[in-house]
Design an enzyme around this catalytic site. Structure first.
Site, PDB file in Angstrom:
ATOM      1  N   ASP A  18      46.750  35.201  39.121  1.00  0.00           N
ATOM      2  CA  ASP A  18      46.551  34.849  40.534  1.00  0.00           C
ATOM      3  C   ASP A  18      46.764  33.360  40.797  1.00  0.00           C
ATOM      4  OD1 ASP A  18      45.213  37.418  41.999  1.00  0.00           O
ATOM      5  OD2 ASP A  18      44.601  37.320  39.895  1.00  0.00           O
ATOM      6  N   HIS A  20      49.084  32.121  42.795  1.00  0.00           N
ATOM      7  CA  HIS A  20      49.328  32.020  44.240  1.00  0.00           C
ATOM      8  C   HIS A  20      50.163  30.781  44.583  1.00  0.00           C
ATOM      9  CE1 HIS A  20      46.928  35.357  45.912  1.00  0.00           C
ATOM     10  NE2 HIS A  20      46.192  35.204  44.820  1.00  0.00           N
ATOM     11  N   ASP A  58      50.324  38.195  41.092  1.00  0.00           N
ATOM     12  CA  ASP A  58      50.173  37.216  42.172  1.00  0.00           C
ATOM     13  C   ASP A  58      50.561  35.814  41.712  1.00  0.00           C
ATOM     14  OD1 ASP A  58      49.460  39.089  44.009  1.00  0.00           O
ATOM     15  OD2 ASP A  58      47.367  38.478  44.208  1.00  0.00           O
ATOM     16  N   ASN A 126      49.550  42.289  44.430  1.00  0.00           N
ATOM     17  CA  ASN A 126      49.708  42.774  45.796  1.00  0.00           C
ATOM     18  C   ASN A 126      50.349  41.735  46.705  1.00  0.00           C
ATOM     19  OD1 ASN A 126      47.130  41.382  45.379  1.00  0.00           O
ATOM     20  ND2 ASN A 126      46.743  41.785  47.533  1.00  0.00           N
ATOM     21  N   HIS A 127      50.313  40.459  46.316  1.00  0.00           N
ATOM     22  CA  HIS A 127      50.933  39.421  47.142  1.00  0.00           C
ATOM     23  C   HIS A 127      52.422  39.264  46.851  1.00  0.00           C
ATOM     24  CE1 HIS A 127      47.638  37.323  49.363  1.00  0.00           C
ATOM     25  NE2 HIS A 127      46.909  38.005  48.504  1.00  0.00           N
ATOM     26  N   HIS A 215      46.354  44.729  37.895  1.00  0.00           N
ATOM     27  CA  HIS A 215      46.083  43.954  39.112  1.00  0.00           C
ATOM     28  C   HIS A 215      45.549  44.913  40.177  1.00  0.00           C
ATOM     29  CE1 HIS A 215      46.833  40.193  41.463  1.00  0.00           C
ATOM     30  NE2 HIS A 215      46.777  41.052  42.477  1.00  0.00           N
ATOM     31  N   HIS A 243      43.757  40.092  40.134  1.00  0.00           N
ATOM     32  CA  HIS A 243      43.446  40.402  41.538  1.00  0.00           C
ATOM     33  C   HIS A 243      42.087  39.851  41.968  1.00  0.00           C
ATOM     34  CE1 HIS A 243      43.789  42.270  45.413  1.00  0.00           C
ATOM     35  NE2 HIS A 243      42.716  42.997  45.226  1.00  0.00           N
ATOM     36  N   HIS A 245      39.351  37.140  42.224  1.00  0.00           N
ATOM     37  CA  HIS A 245      39.527  35.691  42.164  1.00  0.00           C
ATOM     38  C   HIS A 245      38.379  34.948  41.502  1.00  0.00           C
ATOM     39  CE1 HIS A 245      42.976  34.930  45.239  1.00  0.00           C
ATOM     40  NE2 HIS A 245      43.218  35.969  44.450  1.00  0.00           N
TER      41      HIS A 245
END
Length: 626
Positions: A18, A20, A58, A126-127, A215, A243, A245
């Site tokens: 994650d 991001h 992610d 998912n992102h 995830h 997933h 955080h």
């Protein structure tokens, strides 16, 4: 000499998730945060001389990141993951099967055209999941460039067969399984219907160290909106959970299943909640045969983040006279200044760590005169905090629910949806996601109910509109459900007057409420149909299949699953590619992407472990899995 101390027998893997990349990239203060921390992660991997980096999804914040974001990611991967340091991990499984969705189906460090020093393996989240025409993810672009080994991408969602990446380093054997993000409701149905299987090497089965990276929701957010740990197979040794955080870097043992779970969390705060306020770490895992140890490494480039709560009911306020909200602001100002001082203690001294902290103060109030403008108040701290506009979260504590009149907008229902602290502050990962707001609003309200549209169908369309940029989703689902309602009334052959029509519409609504799962499945099928907007007939063709047992489709069509194949580890060639005797060479592996030399028939090489939430699981041969 203890073989466990011999580096030629030990896997060294850096675990993260994650990242991001690109979160808040247009924010002049926070735009570099995700890239600075990702660079630190790559630097740690280089300093620790790890064999590979494993990412839990992610990597990007958006599934359509900006060109600048992709460019910065490519530059970092090229700088830290390419070089002359040899890769001593032998890849044993069939690369053409493991990377079948890739343009170049070969592990990057065995590609003669590349000079990889630290291989990066990643699933999608998912992102950064595949979207748009051709279902291409940004990870596909990184895979085509040779900088990422992208695995666990699903092209058939009627059933899932997870084929592991098999690797060996000296005396240690590693089987790495990847489960990229699948919508939790869909994955729950697959598990319930026993359509998730994990393939295992039959030979030396007890000698493989088995890692699953996934995830999904780990915390229960509805009966079908998470993946329970007990649904995973007992043969696993370690699960890397993306997933979520919150950083829970210490291995946690599942007493029932026997495996350990590591939740790396997100190295960058994407929402202002308690889970994001904990210290951020990555983990370096050393694996020798069936044993593993972890070393947690604190990230020093993370922006300081401090969070606290206060209730005005516990404050001594002069409620008899004066302007009460001014006195309230004085109390809040003092508390914010305390939080800023606490944040100063989180400064590590790293040259790339931002010094302006993130501050979140939740203020509970009960009287209207206690309210103040949080955005205007936050401007007083411009230059002292990184988030002045959302620094204060005001939450009103209600003593009793107000009485509504028929036809009024249900403000209490909406405020209950948006004002729930446990959900609402967790950002776009759950409570305040638009589709959840739609579903929860129509659950909370007493007076407003959808009649023709279904809540589940509308929620799915809203999600597609926001997440995927599908501008026709709401229109198409509305037309589709109107047609369904009309067809239902026509088939009933009722007397054509207003009362009977309204009665049948209500009956149809109640029927659909009892079949919520079927409504979700049908909405997905309609919106997944690539040609749904061409003619109304296409939608009807999709509906014709909506009552099938499988009920799962990609782009409106059901495809037979591709049966994975894995080479027998005992007879696989030991070509090491670059760093295995010659730069870029592939040793005895033969043609690029081909199965390992001397591999056995798939029926002899693998057994199947069914992934179902049962206490005792059955092992059958692949030839019997049908």
């Amino acid at each position: 000499m203890d073989p466990r101390s011999n580096p030629e027998n030990v896997f060294n893997i850096l675990i993260a998730s994650d990242v991001h990349l690109g979160y808040g990239e247009k924010d002049p203060l926070r735009g570099d945060d995700s890239f600075n921390t990702f660079e630190e992660i790559l630097q740690i991997a280089d300093q620790k001389k790890v064999d590979l980096i494993l990412l839990g999804g992610d990597l990007f914040h958006d599934n359509k990141p900006s060109p600048k974001c992709v460019h910065r990611c490519l530059a970092l991967l090229r700088r830290y993951c390419m070089g002359d340091r040899p890769v001593t991990v032998e890849f044993l499984s069939d690369q053409a099967e493991n990377f079948q969705h890739c343009v170049n189906p070969v592990v990057n460090y065995e590609d003669p055209n590349l000079n990889i020093s630290i291989p990066v393996f990643s699933i999608h989240g998912n992102h950064d999941d595949p979207s748009g025409y051709g279902q291409v993810a940004t990870l596909d672009l990184l895979s085509a460039s040779g900088l990422i080994n992208y695995f666990g991408k699903w092209t058939d969602l009627t059933q899932i067969q997870i084929s592991p990446l098999l690797m060996q380093k000296g005396e240690s054997k590693l089987a790495m399984y990847g489960l990229s993000y699948i919508k939790d409701e869909r994955l729950s149905r697959l598990f319930k219907n026993r359509k998730v299987t994990m393939l295992r090497p039959k030979e030396f089965g007890d000698e493989w160290f088995n890692i699953l990276v996934l995830h999904q929701n780990r915390v229960m957010r509805g009966p079908n909106n998470y993946l329970p740990e007990h649904a995973l197979d007992e043969f696993l040794d370690l699960v890397i959970w993306g997933h979520e955080h919150e950083c829970r870097i210490e291995p946690e043992k599942n007493a029932k299943q026997g495996f350990f779970v590591i939740q790396p969390g997100s190295p960058v705060a994407t929402s202002l909640c308690e889970g994001e306020a904990v210290e951020k770490f990555v983990s370096v895992i050393t694996i020798y045969k069936k044993e593993f140890k972890t070393e947690k490494v604190k990230l020093k480039t993370v922006r300081p983040f401090v969070m606290d709560s206060m209730s005005l009911s516990n404050c001594t306020l002069n409620r008899a006279g004066g302007v009460l909200n001014e006195e309230v602001q004085q109390y809040v100002t003092g508390r914010v200044e305390e939080l800023i001082k606490r944040a100063e203690r989180l400064i590590t001294g790293h040259r790339k760590q931002p010094t302006l902290p993130l501050i979140r103060l939740r203020v509970e109030y009960s009287e209207e005169m206690e309210y103040f403008n949080p955005i205007r108040f936050g401007q007083l701290f411009t230059g002292q905090v990184a988030n002045p506009t959302d620094m204060i979260l005001l939450k009103r504590v209600r003593k009793e629910r107000t009485v509504k009149t028929e036809g009024d907008f249900d403000k209490d229902a909406m405020e209950n949806v948006l004002g729930n602290e446990e959900d609402g502050e967790m950002g776009d990962e759950w409570g305040n996601r638009a589709e959840n707001v739609v579903e929860r609003y129509f659950t909370e309200t007493d007076t407003k109910q959808l009649r023709v549209l279904s809540v589940q169908g509308l929620a799915e369309a809203v999600k597609r509109f926001i997440d995927k940029g599908d501008t026709d989703a709401i229109t198409d689902i509305t037309k589709h459900q109107m047609q369904r309602t009309v067809k239902y009334i026509v088939d009933k052959k009722v007397v054509a007057n207003e009362d009977t029509v309204l009665e049948e519409i209500e009956n149809f609504r109640l029927e659909r409420m009892q079949a919520a799962e079927q409504e979700i499945r049908e909405a997905e099928m309609v919106l997944d149909n690539r040609n749904r907007s061409v003619t109304n007939g296409n939608t009807q063709n999709v509906l014709a299949n909506s009552d099938s047992d499988d009920g799962e489709a990609v782009n409106g069509s059901v495809r037979a699953p591709i049966r994975p194949a894995i080479a027998s580890p005992s007879t696989s060639g030991r070509g090491r590619g670059r760093g295995r005797g010659s730069r870029g060479g592939r040793g005895s592996r033969g043609a690029r992407g081909a199965a390992a030399a001397g591999s056995k028939n798939i029926k002899e090489a693998l057994s199947v472990q069914r992934s179902t939430p049962r206490t005792k699981k059955t092992v059958v041969y692949l030839s019997d899995s049908d």
